[in-house]
Design an enzyme around this catalytic site. Structure first.
Site, mmCIF file in Angstrom:
data_model
loop_
_atom_site.group_PDB
_atom_site.id
_atom_site.type_symbol
_atom_site.label_atom_id
_atom_site.label_comp_id
_atom_site.label_asym_id
_atom_site.label_seq_id
_atom_site.Cartn_x
_atom_site.Cartn_y
_atom_site.Cartn_z
ATOM 1 N N ASP A 107 0.793 -1.178 -0.054
ATOM 2 C CA ASP A 107 0.022 -0.034 -0.135
ATOM 3 C C ASP A 107 1.094 1.292 -0.083
ATOM 4 O OD1 ASP A 107 -2.211 -1.485 0.253
ATOM 5 O OD2 ASP A 107 -2.130 -1.835 2.274
ATOM 6 N N TYR A 110 7.145 -8.474 7.209
ATOM 7 C CA TYR A 110 7.146 -6.891 7.254
ATOM 8 C C TYR A 110 7.754 -6.368 8.292
ATOM 9 C CZ TYR A 110 3.212 -6.810 3.874
ATOM 10 O OH TYR A 110 2.483 -6.728 2.759
#
Length: 232
Positions: free
Chosen positions: A42, A101
């Protein structure tokens, strides 16, 4: 100044990474290319190890020269590190083994000007030991309904986290790292926000299993902006 990328995925009227790379490859091969990535990122997420594949009939450019050729057509904010030939069965999305992540929290009193867009500044002292204890509860297979933002398109909220860590680094930086088979929309950001709440004592580590089990978005905490991703 370059415009901010709206994320990886190609989308109308927004600068995106997939579209820029496809356009660059098209310019050097003369072909219309479809780029398949191992995962979407994103806006505000920076990828250290994204993998993507495409098909080409171009035989004029050696495989090892593709990164140089593509980079010559790209903005400086995108860099192709390497290229190799793979079998027809290879698929970046379905062949991926794990995704990691990393959320970086700058826990110093004043923060930094240079890296302000690459990390989240939180000046209140965090207890990384409690954060390290709390994040371990995310390991394993769980329904992460309480840790996804509205607009998630995934049919299932069940994901498996292989490894979850909070690491204290130099210069008062704290890394929140999650490795798993997949992640929901804003899931890592929301977990990072929850870990910050643990770090300041608003949530006890032992409360995390109950929060996960509740599947209630209101029980988790804020989602913050800057994340690094590593795909493998």
């Amino acid at each position: 100044m370059e415009k901010v990328f709206g994320g990886w995925q190609k989308q109308p009227n927004r600068l995106n990474i997939q579209g820029e790379i496809e356009k660059a490859i098209g310019e050097i091969t003369g072909e219309e290319i479809e780029l398949i990535a191992s995962g979407r990122t994103d806006s505000g997420v920076h990828s250290l190890g994204q993998t993507a594949n495409f098909k080409t009939n171009n035989e004029n450019i050696p495989i090892e020269k593709f990164p140089i050729a593509i980079n010559s057509k790209l903005k400086k904010s995108i860099v192709i590190k390497s290229a190799e030939e793979v079998t027809q069965k290879f698929h970046s999305r379905y062949s991926v083994k794990s995704k990691k992540y990393r959320y970086i929290v700058n826990n110093s009193s004043m923060g930094t000007a240079i890296y302000r867009d690459l990390e989240y500044h939180f000046p209140i002292k965090l207890d990384e030991n409690k954060m390290s204890e709390a994040i371990k509860y995310f390991e394993g297979e769980h329904d992460f309904s309480g840790f996804k933002a509205s607009g998630t398109s995934s049919k299932s909220s069940v994901r498996t986290i292989y490894k979850a860590e909070v690491l204290k680094k130099e210069n008062d930086r704290i890394y929140i790292e999650l490795t798993g088979n997949g992640f929901l929309y804003n899931m890592v950001r929301i977990i990072a926000g929850t870990m910050i709440e643990v770090g300041i004592g608003k949530i006890k580590p032992c409360e995390i299993p109950e929060i996960i089990e509740s599947k209630d978005r209101k029980r988790a905490r804020k989602n913050f902006a800057t994340i690094w991703t590593i795909f493998s």
